[in-house]
Motif scaffolding. Structure first.
Motif, PDB file in Angstrom:
ATOM      1  N   LYS A 160       0.850  -1.190   0.000  1.00  0.00           N
ATOM      2  CA  LYS A 160       0.000   0.000   0.000  1.00  0.00           C
ATOM      3  C   LYS A 160       0.887   1.241   0.000  1.00  0.00           C
ATOM      4  O   LYS A 160       2.066   1.177   0.338  1.00  0.00           O
ATOM      5  N   GLU A 161       0.277   2.350  -0.380  1.00  0.00           N
ATOM      6  CA  GLU A 161       0.966   3.640  -0.295  1.00  0.00           C
ATOM      7  C   GLU A 161      -0.040   4.693   0.152  1.00  0.00           C
ATOM      8  O   GLU A 161      -1.192   4.690  -0.285  1.00  0.00           O
ATOM      9  N   HIS A 162       0.419   5.588   1.005  1.00  0.00           N
ATOM     10  CA  HIS A 162      -0.442   6.642   1.553  1.00  0.00           C
ATOM     11  C   HIS A 162       0.320   7.963   1.449  1.00  0.00           C
ATOM     12  O   HIS A 162       1.434   8.077   1.972  1.00  0.00           O
ATOM     13  N   LEU A 163      -0.278   8.947   0.778  1.00  0.00           N
ATOM     14  CA  LEU A 163       0.362  10.238   0.645  1.00  0.00           C
ATOM     15  C   LEU A 163       0.057  11.131   1.846  1.00  0.00           C
ATOM     16  O   LEU A 163      -1.031  11.080   2.413  1.00  0.00           O
ATOM     17  N   SER A 164       1.039  11.927   2.186  1.00  0.00           N
ATOM     18  CA  SER A 164       0.894  12.959   3.206  1.00  0.00           C
ATOM     19  C   SER A 164       1.379  14.272   2.606  1.00  0.00           C
ATOM     20  O   SER A 164       1.857  14.313   1.465  1.00  0.00           O
ATOM     21  N   LEU A 165       1.250  15.325   3.377  1.00  0.00           N
ATOM     22  CA  LEU A 165       1.714  16.626   2.931  1.00  0.00           C
ATOM     23  C   LEU A 165       2.870  17.077   3.808  1.00  0.00           C
ATOM     24  O   LEU A 165       2.785  17.020   5.043  1.00  0.00           O
ATOM     25  N   LEU A 166       3.951  17.485   3.162  1.00  0.00           N
ATOM     26  CA  LEU A 166       5.093  18.047   3.867  1.00  0.00           C
ATOM     27  C   LEU A 166       4.925  19.567   3.878  1.00  0.00           C
ATOM     28  O   LEU A 166       4.913  20.207   2.828  1.00  0.00           O
ATOM     29  N   VAL A 167       4.766  20.131   5.070  1.00  0.00           N
ATOM     30  CA  VAL A 167       4.377  21.538   5.216  1.00  0.00           C
ATOM     31  C   VAL A 167       5.423  22.289   6.031  1.00  0.00           C
ATOM     32  O   VAL A 167       5.878  21.797   7.071  1.00  0.00           O
ATOM     33  N   PRO A 168       5.828  23.486   5.600  1.00  0.00           N
ATOM     34  CA  PRO A 168       6.721  24.307   6.430  1.00  0.00           C
ATOM     35  C   PRO A 168       6.094  24.559   7.804  1.00  0.00           C
ATOM     36  O   PRO A 168       4.869  24.747   7.918  1.00  0.00           O
ATOM     37  N   ALA A 169       6.907  24.558   8.824  1.00  0.00           N
ATOM     38  CA  ALA A 169       6.398  24.671  10.195  1.00  0.00           C
ATOM     39  C   ALA A 169       5.569  25.933  10.413  1.00  0.00           C
ATOM     40  O   ALA A 169       4.638  25.938  11.225  1.00  0.00           O
ATOM     41  N   GLY A 170       5.866  27.005   9.705  1.00  0.00           N
ATOM     42  CA  GLY A 170       5.118  28.239   9.898  1.00  0.00           C
ATOM     43  C   GLY A 170       3.931  28.396   8.978  1.00  0.00           C
ATOM     44  O   GLY A 170       3.258  29.438   8.990  1.00  0.00           O
ATOM     45  N   HIS A 171       3.611  27.369   8.204  1.00  0.00           N
ATOM     46  CA  HIS A 171       2.509  27.447   7.234  1.00  0.00           C
ATOM     47  C   HIS A 171       1.161  27.365   7.947  1.00  0.00           C
ATOM     48  O   HIS A 171       1.044  26.774   9.027  1.00  0.00           O
ATOM     49  N   SER A 172       0.130  27.939   7.311  1.00  0.00           N
ATOM     50  CA  SER A 172      -1.209  27.927   7.916  1.00  0.00           C
ATOM     51  C   SER A 172      -1.771  26.526   8.098  1.00  0.00           C
ATOM     52  O   SER A 172      -2.651  26.299   8.930  1.00  0.00           O
ATOM     53  N   LEU A 173      -1.283  25.551   7.328  1.00  0.00           N
ATOM     54  CA  LEU A 173      -1.774  24.172   7.442  1.00  0.00           C
ATOM     55  C   LEU A 173      -1.044  23.375   8.527  1.00  0.00           C
ATOM     56  O   LEU A 173      -1.469  22.269   8.881  1.00  0.00           O
ATOM     57  N   ALA A 174       0.044  23.908   9.030  1.00  0.00           N
ATOM     58  CA  ALA A 174       0.928  23.127   9.888  1.00  0.00           C
ATOM     59  C   ALA A 174       0.290  22.692  11.198  1.00  0.00           C
ATOM     60  O   ALA A 174       0.736  21.714  11.815  1.00  0.00           O
ATOM     61  N   MET A 175      -0.747  23.367  11.636  1.00  0.00           N
ATOM     62  CA  MET A 175      -1.377  23.028  12.919  1.00  0.00           C
ATOM     63  C   MET A 175      -2.441  21.947  12.781  1.00  0.00           C
ATOM     64  O   MET A 175      -2.981  21.487  13.787  1.00  0.00           O
TER      65      MET A 175
END
Length: 289
Positions: A160-175
């Motif tokens: 199986k494979e599952h994608l995630s998102l790599l987000v900069p720590a200060g990005h609005s999505l990071a929380m």
């Protein structure tokens, strides 16, 4: 009767006159005319109506043209299959719907089959892969959906494979603890272009996202690890992610999860027995993020 005679007959049918057909075939008109006469003799039937200064196909002639096209097509298919069979003795051709199966299987194939050349190709659709497998263009394919029932095929799900998102720590999505496709509307996302079917998934499921496409892998890796844009990462190779001040957030939508299917022709199953055994031992378990 020879194939070249049939090719000349088909050319005459396509060009309509002896002179035009002879020119296209780089023959003299008398030579082409003699070939047509010889063909009539060998088939024991009249193929032409001879008129002053020209000949035209009769009803029997058109039947002969139709059958000649079938014979020529079958001969071309025979030659192609022989070429592919000879190539398959000296190499293994792998087709895959995404990069992960290629990175899984290519090293294993080289380990198990030694000096045989291993080639790999990325295709965007399972349909193209299965068609190539049936035609002999590939000996192994990996699809992201279970193939339709087909007695000629051997297949099994191998990882199986599952994608995630790599987000900069200060990005609005990071929380966010998890991400949904709806969270990515109007977001600027970095995307590597050579990702097979995943590219179509991203376009279809994230129609309002803005993609920055990159086709140079090393440059993409550098920018993904250090840049300001979110990008996709996989749990298959999470241990390779080199990221500074980045957060990996799972994407919860099922569209960003897949199962890969190993597929080969039934008659090739024994040839790949050891490879199949290794894959079934689950040496490719996905790693937790």
């Amino acid at each position: 009767m020879e194939l070249e005679q049939l090719r000349q007959l088909v050319a005459f049918a396509e060009y309509g006159t002896l002179s035009k057909a002879a020119e296209a075939l780089h023959l003299s008109q008398p030579s082409l005319s003699r070939t047509m006469q010889t063909l009539e003799e060998e088939l024991q039937g009249k193929l032409f109506v001879r008129q002053k200064n020209r000949i035209v196909l009769n009803e029997t002639g058109w039947i002969a043209v139709e059958q000649a096209r079938k014979v020529l097509s079958a001969a071309e298919e025979l030659a192609e299959r022989v070429r592919l069979a000879e190539r398959s003795r000296q190499s293994i051709s792998l087709g895959a719907c995404a990069p992960v199966p290629i990175q899984d299987l290519r090293p294993l194939l080289r380990e198990l089959y030694g000096e045989i050349t291993v080639s790999a190709e990325l295709r965007d659709t399972d349909e193209a892969l299965l068609e190539g497998l049936h035609k002999g263009e590939y000996q192994i394919v990996v699809t992201h959906q279970k193939p339709p029932e087909d007695d000629a095929l051997f297949c099994f799900p191998y990882r199986k494979e599952h994608l995630s998102l790599l987000v900069p720590a200060g990005h609005s999505l990071a929380m966010l603890p998890v991400i949904h496709a709806s969270d990515l509307a109007n977001q600027n996302l970095l995307l590597y272009s050579e990702i097979g079917f995943w590219a179509q998934v991203c376009r279809e499921k994230l129609p309002e996202a803005h993609f920055l496409f990159m086709n140079e892998w090393d440059a993409f890796g550098d920018l993904a690890g250090l840049g300001a844009f979110p990008c996709f990462v996989t749990d298959a190779f999470s241990h390779r992610t080199q990221a500074v001040n980045k957060v990996v957030i799972p994407i919860e939508d099922r569209d960003f999860q897949t199962t890969y299917y190993f597929v080969c022709m039934v008659q090739e199953q024994e040839k790949f027995r050891e490879l199949i055994t290794r894959l079934k031992e689950k040496r490719f378990r996905t790693e937790p993020l």
